[in-house]
Motif scaffolding. Sequence first.
Motif: not given
Length: 262
Positions: A26, A37, A39-40, A43-44, A246, A250, A254, A257-258
């Motif tokens: 990221l 980043w 939140y991401q 999540d990731l 993002h 978020p 996300n 993104l997914h």
Amino acid sequence: MAFFKSSDGVSLNYQDRLGKGQTAVLLSGFSGMQAEWQYQIDDLQEAGYRVVTMDWRSHGRSARTAKNLRISRLAADLAELFDLLDLNQILLIGHSMGASVIWAYLSLFGEEALDKVVLIDESPKLLNDSLWDGGIRGLNWTTFPVLSKSFFHQKLTVAAVSQQFKNALRVEKEAHPFNFDLVFPLLEDHLLADWRENLQACSRPLLFVAGEQSPLWKPDYIETVRPLFPAQSRVVVLSGTGHLPHLEKPADFNTILHSFID
């Protein structure tokens, strides 16, 4: 928290959050930091990804320096991090200037290490001219001396960001303050670059997420940029967001993104 020394001697901070799955890297924009980043990252990681972030030179927790403040050098720093961590099949995500660093990386090092690319609210050419109006609103050769030093200070978000998240960012920014005057040469280099060729040439699956109400661009800038996207690209405009979709929405980001990476 870890550091590595770049080939030109600058100490750069990165964080490698180990996971059993694919690696996601990221990349923040101008003046940004890894904490943006969160939140991401959460999540990731929950989805099993190994998540890597870094702070550009003179950003975040990395060393302050006036040395080699150019987008191409940031791309070299990124390539050196990939080599250090032996990364491949990377999901590479870049916001704003981070997207420009991705284009610079593609121009210098190619696509071999990458699996998929995600770009967030960035034009491949920021300076407008007689043949291009997809850049930063009002920025051209005539206005460059004034706007280059002032546009960055405008409010970039539209949707409300949670107070808890803003408080966490404030703590990080106060601990590692950003020196605009020191890093201005990087912004100048960034504003004058033209990455349209590199966007068009990308053959990896590509997701572009634009903020519907991003204050940096004319309202329909995505239609100016859209013809440059390769055929395998997916372009999404996230409603009710500005330049940081993002952070602003978020959960919605996300989900987008997914739907792309899964």
